[in-house]
Design a protein around this motif. Sequence first.
Motif, PDB file in Angstrom:
ATOM      1  N   UNK A 308     -36.992 -34.910  -5.103  1.00 36.14           N
ATOM      2  CA  UNK A 308     -35.758 -34.968  -5.649  1.00 36.14           C
ATOM      3  C   UNK A 308     -34.776 -34.855  -4.492  1.00 36.14           C
ATOM      4  N   UNK A 309     -33.484 -35.153  -4.585  1.00 30.57           N
ATOM      5  CA  UNK A 309     -32.623 -35.001  -3.253  1.00 30.57           C
ATOM      6  C   UNK A 309     -32.228 -33.399  -2.840  1.00 30.57           C
ATOM      7  N   UNK A 310     -32.278 -32.337  -3.846  1.00 28.36           N
ATOM      8  CA  UNK A 310     -32.178 -31.172  -3.552  1.00 28.36           C
ATOM      9  C   UNK A 310     -33.531 -30.593  -2.621  1.00 28.36           C
ATOM     10  N   UNK A 361     -24.473 -32.404   4.559  1.00 27.38           N
ATOM     11  CA  UNK A 361     -24.383 -31.410   3.590  1.00 27.38           C
ATOM     12  C   UNK A 361     -24.426 -30.170   4.257  1.00 27.38           C
ATOM     13  N   UNK A 362     -23.988 -28.947   3.733  1.00 26.49           N
ATOM     14  CA  UNK A 362     -24.227 -27.778   4.488  1.00 26.49           C
ATOM     15  C   UNK A 362     -25.575 -27.329   4.150  1.00 26.49           C
ATOM     16  N   UNK A 363     -26.107 -27.012   5.386  1.00 24.24           N
ATOM     17  CA  UNK A 363     -27.657 -26.859   5.399  1.00 24.24           C
ATOM     18  C   UNK A 363     -28.075 -25.245   5.911  1.00 24.24           C
ATOM     19  N   UNK A 364     -27.005 -24.845   6.617  1.00 23.02           N
ATOM     20  CA  UNK A 364     -27.092 -23.202   7.101  1.00 23.02           C
ATOM     21  C   UNK A 364     -25.971 -22.516   6.354  1.00 23.02           C
ATOM     22  N   UNK A 365     -26.227 -21.114   6.450  1.00 22.55           N
ATOM     23  CA  UNK A 365     -25.312 -20.228   6.004  1.00 22.55           C
ATOM     24  C   UNK A 365     -23.932 -20.173   6.646  1.00 22.55           C
ATOM     25  N   UNK A 366     -23.984 -20.550   7.881  1.00 24.71           N
ATOM     26  CA  UNK A 366     -22.883 -20.749   8.817  1.00 24.71           C
ATOM     27  C   UNK A 366     -22.063 -21.733   8.200  1.00 24.71           C
ATOM     28  N   UNK A 367     -22.471 -22.888   7.476  1.00 22.99           N
ATOM     29  CA  UNK A 367     -21.761 -23.843   6.849  1.00 22.99           C
ATOM     30  C   UNK A 367     -21.110 -23.419   5.366  1.00 22.99           C
ATOM     31  N   UNK A 368     -21.625 -22.502   5.041  1.00 20.92           N
ATOM     32  CA  UNK A 368     -20.931 -22.051   3.633  1.00 20.92           C
ATOM     33  C   UNK A 368     -19.292 -21.956   3.856  1.00 20.92           C
ATOM     34  N   UNK A 393     -28.373 -16.819  -2.064  1.00 22.05           N
ATOM     35  CA  UNK A 393     -28.125 -17.606  -3.385  1.00 22.05           C
ATOM     36  C   UNK A 393     -27.171 -18.601  -3.112  1.00 22.05           C
ATOM     37  N   UNK A 394     -26.105 -18.594  -2.366  1.00 20.81           N
ATOM     38  CA  UNK A 394     -25.069 -19.338  -2.206  1.00 20.81           C
ATOM     39  C   UNK A 394     -25.543 -20.743  -1.481  1.00 20.81           C
ATOM     40  N   UNK A 399     -27.493 -26.345  -1.517  1.00 17.50           N
ATOM     41  CA  UNK A 399     -28.503 -27.095  -1.218  1.00 17.50           C
ATOM     42  C   UNK A 399     -28.711 -27.979  -2.649  1.00 17.50           C
ATOM     43  N   UNK A 400     -28.403 -27.586  -3.834  1.00 13.23           N
ATOM     44  CA  UNK A 400     -28.828 -28.278  -4.859  1.00 13.23           C
ATOM     45  C   UNK A 400     -27.850 -28.975  -5.309  1.00 13.23           C
ATOM     46  N   UNK A 401     -26.487 -28.610  -4.832  1.00 20.86           N
ATOM     47  CA  UNK A 401     -25.374 -29.636  -5.218  1.00 20.86           C
ATOM     48  C   UNK A 401     -24.380 -29.138  -4.063  1.00 20.86           C
ATOM     49  N   UNK A 402     -24.164 -30.015  -3.020  1.00 18.18           N
ATOM     50  CA  UNK A 402     -23.192 -29.765  -1.827  1.00 18.18           C
ATOM     51  C   UNK A 402     -21.670 -29.736  -2.291  1.00 18.18           C
TER      52      UNK A 402
END
Length: 423
Positions: A308-310, A361-368, A393-394, A399-402
């Motif tokens: 899947x995409x996620x 998409x956000x891929x790291x915690x820094x991009x949250x 968790x975030x 990653x499941x839904x950008x």
Amino acid sequence: MTLEQLHRADIPRPILDVLHQLRERGFAVFLVGGCVRDILRGVAPKDFDVASSALPQEVQGAFKKVIPTGIQHGTVTVVIGGNHVEVTTFRSEGDYLDGRRPSSVTFERDITRDLSRRDFTINAMAYDPIGRELVDPFGGMADLQAKLIRCVRSPLERFSEDGLRPLRAVRFAAVLGFSLDPATRDAIPPTLPIFKKVALERVREEFVKLLLSPRAELGLTLLQETGLLEVFLPELAGAGEDAARLARAAAQAAPAEVEIRLAALLADLVRGAPARDIALRLKFPTKTADTLGVLTEHAFLENRTGDSDPSLRRVLAQVGPALLEPLLAAAKARVEVRQPDRLPAFLGLQDRLRALLAAKPPLTTKELALSGKDIMTTLGIGPSPQVGEATRFLLEAVLDDPTLNESERLKGLLKTWQAGKGA
């Protein structure tokens, strides 16, 4: 391949000026080694080595500015017109006691004595472009025409002197597409104890040149057959015949970049941390070793065509955007060699991965969209392990839904998460 190629060669003016000045003072002076070999092959030399009967102090007396770069071994650097030209005195060498370097150097006046100490016949030619004379006492030009790597005089002696020479012989064969002279080839196994004395940094340098050559598969096969590979890469040497053959073919199929070819070569034999350890053992830079660990860990992309995409975004997060293209290249080389029927599905996966990454998409915690401070404020807590747990968790959520990566939506998720933990 004729003398006319040497006569027509485009030799840089500073080199010619040095040759003229030394000749005018009565010294013999020649271009030697690789530059002569390359000119005869129709290849522009990367550099020009000059050898002369002039002693180092005589060279110093012939020019206004000379740097004693390796004067104890007969090499000085002439600075002429802002250019640096190395000149080395003809020399012979004493016994090799450490398997790498001569115990002594004796300066000579005869070019043939100098050429006789060199490794291979194709590197043991000298050319005087002013007198238009080729000195080729060991048949280097004929071996070039025959595409043959052959030691000067006794192969056992040459390889016993310098343990790196057997690997250089195989590397030249791979890079040039030449064959090993039978006597030269036969001299490699009995001199492996000398090869084992060579510093791994030097082994790595030669191995990389071989690995990046257009005939890497040939070179790797010769390393296997001569026993050299067992000394520095036993993981590949000890693989089964089919496994080793496929690994060599995958390396050949990969783009000529060191991390990619190493990954294609090793991924089916060692993955992740063990591959990284091999790179470190061979004295590759830590960054190269880290990259190799990541590429080999994730090289089996053909098994993820139905993901899947996620799931694929998680692959991107683990690999990192900068390594996606190297990973795709290594994985594709493996698939082409091992499972060509799966190549169309792999190419579809490749397109999906590139499209997912292009969506940023956000891929790291820094991009949250929430910082650590924002998370603590939302949860009403101070610094604690719970902050890290909430951050992870975030990241999993986005990653499941950008599209969830907006501050208010993340705050809502956090509150729901906190309430669930309280329950």
